[in-house]
Design an enzyme around this catalytic site. Structure first.
Site, PDB file in Angstrom:
ATOM      1  N   LYS A  77      -8.808 -11.992 -72.980  1.00 34.92           N
ATOM      2  CA  LYS A  77      -9.645 -12.766 -72.049  1.00 34.92           C
ATOM      3  C   LYS A  77      -9.420 -14.254 -72.294  1.00 34.92           C
ATOM      4  CE  LYS A  77     -14.447 -14.108 -71.163  1.00 34.92           C
ATOM      5  NZ  LYS A  77     -15.879 -13.883 -71.364  1.00 34.92           N
TER       6      LYS A  77
ATOM      7  N   GLU B  61     -27.193 -20.698 -70.820  1.00 33.68           N
ATOM      8  CA  GLU B  61     -26.679 -20.027 -72.026  1.00 33.68           C
ATOM      9  C   GLU B  61     -27.100 -20.745 -73.300  1.00 33.68           C
ATOM     10  OE1 GLU B  61     -22.709 -18.671 -71.696  1.00 33.68           O
ATOM     11  OE2 GLU B  61     -22.825 -17.601 -73.590  1.00 33.68           O
TER      12      GLU B  61
HETATM   13  C1  LIG Z   1     -17.757 -21.044 -68.191  1.00 33.01           C
HETATM   14  C2  LIG Z   1     -18.840 -20.962 -67.441  1.00 33.01           C
HETATM   15  O1  LIG Z   1     -19.697 -19.885 -67.480  1.00 33.01           O
HETATM   16  C3  LIG Z   1     -19.631 -18.922 -68.523  1.00 33.01           C
HETATM   17  C4  LIG Z   1     -21.001 -18.428 -68.717  1.00 33.01           C
HETATM   18  C5  LIG Z   1     -21.516 -17.435 -67.941  1.00 33.01           C
HETATM   19  C6  LIG Z   1     -20.661 -16.672 -67.138  1.00 33.01           C
HETATM   20  C7  LIG Z   1     -19.313 -16.841 -67.182  1.00 33.01           C
HETATM   21  C8  LIG Z   1     -18.411 -16.006 -66.374  1.00 33.01           C
HETATM   22  O2  LIG Z   1     -18.865 -15.020 -65.781  1.00 33.01           O
HETATM   23  O3  LIG Z   1     -17.220 -16.317 -66.271  1.00 33.01           O
HETATM   24  C9  LIG Z   1     -18.687 -17.803 -68.123  1.00 33.01           C
HETATM   25  O4  LIG Z   1     -18.290 -17.057 -69.241  1.00 33.01           O
HETATM   26  C10 LIG Z   1     -19.255 -22.035 -66.540  1.00 33.01           C
HETATM   27  O5  LIG Z   1     -20.323 -21.945 -65.947  1.00 33.01           O
HETATM   28  O6  LIG Z   1     -18.522 -23.046 -66.435  1.00 33.01           O
END
Ligand SMILES: C=C(O[C@H]1C=CC=C(C(=O)O)[C@@H]1O)C(=O)O
Length: 403
Positions: free
Chosen positions: A161, A206
């Site tokens: 990932k 988060e």
């Molecule tokens: C990297 C980001 O979100 C992260 C946090 C929640 C969901 C995310 C996703 O689904 O990709 C990302 O991991 C952003 O908001 O810039």
């Protein structure tokens, strides 16, 4: 103005009693040492004696060890207003070398309004500020190309990932009023932590890490869905989005890597660590995330700054395995992330504190703002979908800047 608040609770600071700028792989350890020494030398009269009382520093750290344009910062305000449950407190901090009470603390403006009182008296009432938008360093086409290359590299086994981000630039007629932007974010995103540290402003869903005594918490997010209002027609669409997300193998894979990265990083520090097996859905006005709340008990006392240094960068913003993902991001993304996706929050003299991941945010400077948003990429990711996801994430800050 310095702020970290959620649901009307938190800390707001003004003025600057001390400042540390730091960069490099040891930036968290250096910040922890500087803060410990500063607190050890301070004379403290703390009548409240709870987390966030007494001396407090606000911190915002770069994603990478170094950024060409930004350092990681730790800022100690001269005045801090704290609000939690039914308690409120005011701390004044006199810079080293200055006579007590001199220079006088700045006049205390109204703190960013809580959702219960969304119109602060200190902020001007005129909200009209025409904003024009331009692509940033990573255009939409470049972003989709980077995602496509990322997918190829993942399929060829270079990582499981990676998280790829892009930016967007806002230019307004008049300088942005950060207090208004914060008030809008706090009112519209009560489940998020609204923050402002040295020009980086946003509302993140988060929580990288909260330390309160020997108890630690983390809210890990990864895996996102949103309602496409252009095509989703009726009521029920929101529920379908949540159900679809909870059952999406691709999103659960993304989420699993993020939870594992935080759990693995925290485990060596914890005597107990609870990691729920199933994620739940966290519904925000613009997006829905898969969300897992971890909680633990520390085996021995470590400052929140040291713990944050151990957990950053989690796979919510970097990838799996961490080292390969970081190298791939640097190769493919084409972006100086600055302090976006780095830890942001506060620490007190006991080492308690809260740090979120700086997401749904922008770097505001006068009439301009640079916004950042990214997405987790796995083998099944599709470039157009990820582009649309960044647009859904940008909506939070776009709306707050526009009024
Ligand atoms: C990297 C980001 O979100 C992260 C946090 C929640 C969901 C995310 C996703 O689904 O990709 C990302 O991991 C952003 O908001 O810039």
């Amino acid at each position: 103005m310095l702020t970290w608040s959620r649901n009307g609770e938190g800390l707001t600071g003004w003025g600057e009693a001390a400042r540390l700028e730091v960069s490099g792989p040891d930036r968290f350890a250096e910040a922890a040492r500087w803060w410990r020494e500063l607190c050890a030398a301070a004379e403290v009269a703390d009548a409240v004696g709870a987390s966030g009382c007494g001396p407090v520093a606000f911190g915002s750290f770069t994603f990478y060890d170094r950024s060409p344009s930004e350092a990681s910062v730790l800022l100690v305000p001269e005045v801090v207003l704290g609000l939690r449950a039914d308690r409120a407190w005011l701390t004044t901090i006199t810079p080293a070398g200055a006579a007590a009470g001199s220079p006088p603390p700045p006049p205390l403006p109204t703190p960013p309004p809580s959702p219960a009182a969304p119109t602060g008296t200190a902020a001007p009432t005129n909200t009209t500020n025409t904003v024009t938008w331009a692509e940033g360093r990573v255009t939409e086409q470049a972003y989709m190309a980077a995602v496509a290359r990322g997918v190829e590299r993942i399929r060829s086994g270079d990582a499981a990932k990676i998280v790829l981000a892009r930016d967007l630039v806002a230019t307004a007629e008049a300088p942005f009023d950060v207090r208004r932007v914060l008030a809008r974010l706090a009112g519209r995103f009560p489940d998020c932590w609204t923050f402002s540290v040295d020009g980086l402003v946003g509302a993140t869903p988060e929580l990288l890490l909260r330390r309160s005594g020997d108890v630690v918490h983390s809210r890990v997010l990864a895996g996102t869905a949103w309602r496409d209002t252009a095509t989703d027609d009726a009521a029920g669409a929101a529920e379908a989005v949540v159900e679809g997300l909870l059952h999406s193998a691709k999103d659960r894979e993304e989420h699993g890597y993020a939870v594992r990265s935080v759990a693995d990083a925290l485990a060596p520090y914890c005597a107990e660590l609870a990691v729920p097996e199933e994620p739940r859905a966290l519904c925000l006005p613009n997006v829905v995330h898969l969300s897992t709340d971890l909680s633990g008990r520390l085996a021995s006392p470590s400052s929140v700054l040291e713990l944050v240094g151990a957990v950053h960068p989690s796979a919510a913003v970097c990838g799996t395995p961490t080292g390969s993902a970081e190298r791939l991001i640097a190769e493919l993304e084409g972006l100086d992330r600055e302090r976006y996706s780095g830890p942001v929050g506060w620490v007190d003299a006991s080492g308690d504190g809260e740090f979120g991941i700086a997401l749904r945010c922008g770097r505001i400077s006068g009439r301009t703002a640079r916004l950042f948003a990214g997405c987790g990429i796995v083998a099944d990711s599709r470039p157009e979908r990820e582009l649309a996801e960044t647009a859904a994430k940008f909506a939070a800050m776009r709306g707050a800047l526009e009024g």
